[in-house]
Design an enzyme around this catalytic site. Structure first.
Site, short mmCIF file in Angstrom:
data_model
loop_
_atom_site.label_atom_id
_atom_site.label_comp_id
_atom_site.label_asym_id
_atom_site.label_seq_id
_atom_site.Cartn_x
_atom_site.Cartn_y
_atom_site.Cartn_z
N ASP A 11 0.87 -1.19 0.00
CA ASP A 11 0.00 0.00 0.00
C ASP A 11 0.90 1.23 0.00
O ASP A 11 1.68 1.44 0.94
CB ASP A 11 -0.88 -0.05 1.26
N ASP A 111 -3.58 2.57 -5.51
CA ASP A 111 -2.29 2.55 -4.82
C ASP A 111 -2.06 1.31 -3.95
O ASP A 111 -1.24 1.34 -3.04
CB ASP A 111 -2.12 3.82 -3.97
N GLU A 112 -2.78 0.24 -4.23
CA GLU A 112 -2.61 -0.98 -3.43
C GLU A 112 -2.63 -2.19 -4.34
O GLU A 112 -3.36 -2.21 -5.33
CB GLU A 112 -3.79 -1.17 -2.47
P1 DGT Z 1 -2.25 5.96 3.56
O1 DGT Z 1 -2.33 4.73 2.73
O2 DGT Z 1 -3.12 5.92 4.78
O3 DGT Z 1 -0.85 6.39 3.88
O4 DGT Z 1 -2.86 7.18 2.74
P2 DGT Z 1 -3.41 7.28 1.27
O5 DGT Z 1 -3.56 8.73 0.95
O6 DGT Z 1 -2.56 6.51 0.31
O7 DGT Z 1 -4.84 6.69 1.44
P3 DGT Z 1 -5.56 5.46 0.77
O8 DGT Z 1 -4.61 4.35 0.52
O9 DGT Z 1 -6.77 5.20 1.60
O10 DGT Z 1 -6.08 6.06 -0.62
C1 DGT Z 1 -5.28 6.14 -1.80
C2 DGT Z 1 -5.58 7.43 -2.55
O11 DGT Z 1 -6.98 7.52 -2.82
C3 DGT Z 1 -5.26 8.68 -1.75
O12 DGT Z 1 -3.92 9.11 -1.91
C4 DGT Z 1 -6.26 9.68 -2.26
C5 DGT Z 1 -7.45 8.88 -2.66
N1 DGT Z 1 -8.48 8.96 -1.61
C6 DGT Z 1 -8.56 8.25 -0.45
N2 DGT Z 1 -9.63 8.59 0.29
C7 DGT Z 1 -10.28 9.55 -0.41
C8 DGT Z 1 -11.50 10.32 -0.19
O13 DGT Z 1 -12.18 10.20 0.84
N3 DGT Z 1 -11.84 11.21 -1.17
C9 DGT Z 1 -11.10 11.37 -2.31
N4 DGT Z 1 -11.50 12.25 -3.21
N5 DGT Z 1 -9.97 10.68 -2.56
C10 DGT Z 1 -9.56 9.78 -1.63
CA CA Z 2 -2.28 4.22 0.51
#
Ligand code: DGT
Ligand code: CA
Length: 366
Positions: A11, A111-112
């Site tokens: 991830d 991203d996973e």
């Molecule tokens: P992490 O994995 O907790 O370090 O953080 P992220 O940002 O990689 O989060 P993840 O893996 O849940 O989601 C991957 C991407 O999907 C993230 O970079 C942006 C997008 N994303 C996640 N949640 C939301 C949301 O609630 N709204 C929108 N518009 N995009 C989202």
């Molecule tokens: Ca992520």
């Protein structure tokens, strides 16, 4: 003894915001917030994601941009619009890197990805840990990105393991550690347990995964129905038979389901696979494509996984043909094993755009 599988979830950390940091390293030490601007007013819209510095101020995915700005008031921070196409390009490159390390790779979102590394690691979780480090190094060196890795005997455990330490984490949960690892977690950490289910569970006195594991399965089925009830029972014990399915860049359509009983009876299998074929066909129609490759997957009673496939010499799109070919493949598969089938899956791939006309059945190879 169940067959051993070694499954890894990779991830990428704070994905969109991390890419923005790589594009412009000067913002790296500030809060970075990637936004989906709705365009109605200057700041209307929501936060897509934020780097961990911004998160330490309470900024997270899904909150209004206005609220994020309030949390970061008087702090030198960076708000950027989302650039999805660019993130997708980076994602595609990362997936190509990951693929070189895996038997099967199943991408889950941008991203996973789940990697089946059973063969690559000789079913050895110590080797899997080393492979996880190697993968993190490769992604860092080639794309500059950090990621969090979870390793376990199936997708369910790998996913929760990856969430334990973020960012830049690596968590290995061996089969004999699953119970100890899962037990103390709150039930809503299990995939599929949302607010409503966890509230209902709390009313039943079930708060942790070990509470759930100790609960009588019949009562769970009584409260939640057969599907969710038995899922909850299995999940609480860290049991998950879902195979890591290589969907080849989403260029395949597949469905898998549990049979009403473990069986070697082809009529029972067909009853289920006919329905799966209809679902697959409906998706094919939506996408307007024909297929050249038909595959079946069987999760056997002992949770081992068998697959069979057939390549056609020309693309076709015919539901009854799909059903009969799937029957043939299952017939072969069942003949070649003495085990009972527990779950059955159907997959079609190698797509060709439809040009309005359906191909002749005779174009199908033997
Ligand atoms: P992490 O994995 O907790 O370090 O953080 P992220 O940002 O990689 O989060 P993840 O893996 O849940 O989601 C991957 C991407 O999907 C993230 O970079 C942006 C997008 N994303 C996640 N949640 C939301 C949301 O609630 N709204 C929108 N518009 N995009 C989202
Ligand atoms: Ca992520």
């Amino acid at each position: 003894m169940l067959p051993i599988r070694v499954v890894m979830l990779v991830d990428l950390d704070y994905f969109y915001a991390q890419i923005e940091e790589i594009r412009n390293p000067s913002i790296k030490d500030k809060p970075v917030v990637v936004c989906v601007y709705s365009g109605r007013t200057k700041d209307s819209g929501v936060v897509s994601t934020a780097n961990y510095i911004a998160r330490s101020y309470g900024v997270k995915s899904g909150i209004p941009i206005v609220l994020a700005k309030k949390k970061l008031e008087d702090i030198d921070s960076v708000f950027l619009p989302m650039n999805h196409d660019f993130y997708k390009e980076v994602s595609d490159r990362v997936m190509r890197i990951l693929k070189t390390f895996a038997g099967n790779l199943e991408q889950e979102g941008i991203d996973e990805a789940y990697l089946d590394v059973t063969v690559r690691t000789d079913e050895n979780f110590d080797k899997a840990g080393l492979l996880g480090m190697e993968i993190k190094k490769a992604v860092k060196e080639q794309e500059g990105l950090s990621c969090s890795v979870g390793i376990g005997p199936n997708k369910l455990v790998a996913k929760i393991a990856a969430d334990i330490k973020k960012p830049d984490g690596l968590t290995v949960v061996r089969p004999d550690e699953v119970e100890q690892f899962f037990g103390p977690l709150p039930v809503d950490r299990l995939l599929g347990v949302g607010k409503k289910t966890s509230e209902k569970l709390a009313e039943m006195g079930i708060v942790t995964v070990s509470d759930l594991a100790n609960y009588d399965v019949k009562s769970l089925v009584g409260c939640f129905g057969k599907g969710l009830g038995s899922y909850l029972h299995d999940a609480s014990r860290g049991i998950d038979q879902d195979p890591v399915e290589d969907r080849g860049d989403s260029e395949s359509i597949s469905r898998i389901a549990t049979l009403k009983e473990d069986t070697r009876d082809l009529a029972t299998i067909t009853e289920k696979t006919d329905r799966l074929c209809e679902d697959v066909y409906a998706k094919l129609k939506q996408r307007g494509v024909s297929f050249k490759l038909i595959g079946v997957v069987a999760v056997m009673k002992d949770l081992s996984i068998l697959t069979r496939s057939k390549t056609l010499n020309d693309a076709v799109n015919d539901p009854s043909l799909l059903k009969s070919e799937v029957d043939e493949l299952f017939k072969k598969l069942v003949k070649e094993t003495d085990k009972e089938v527990r779950r059955a899956g159907v997959r079609v791939s190698c797509f060709v755009e439809e040009r309005g006309q359906q191909k002749q059945l005779t174009s199908f190879l033997k």
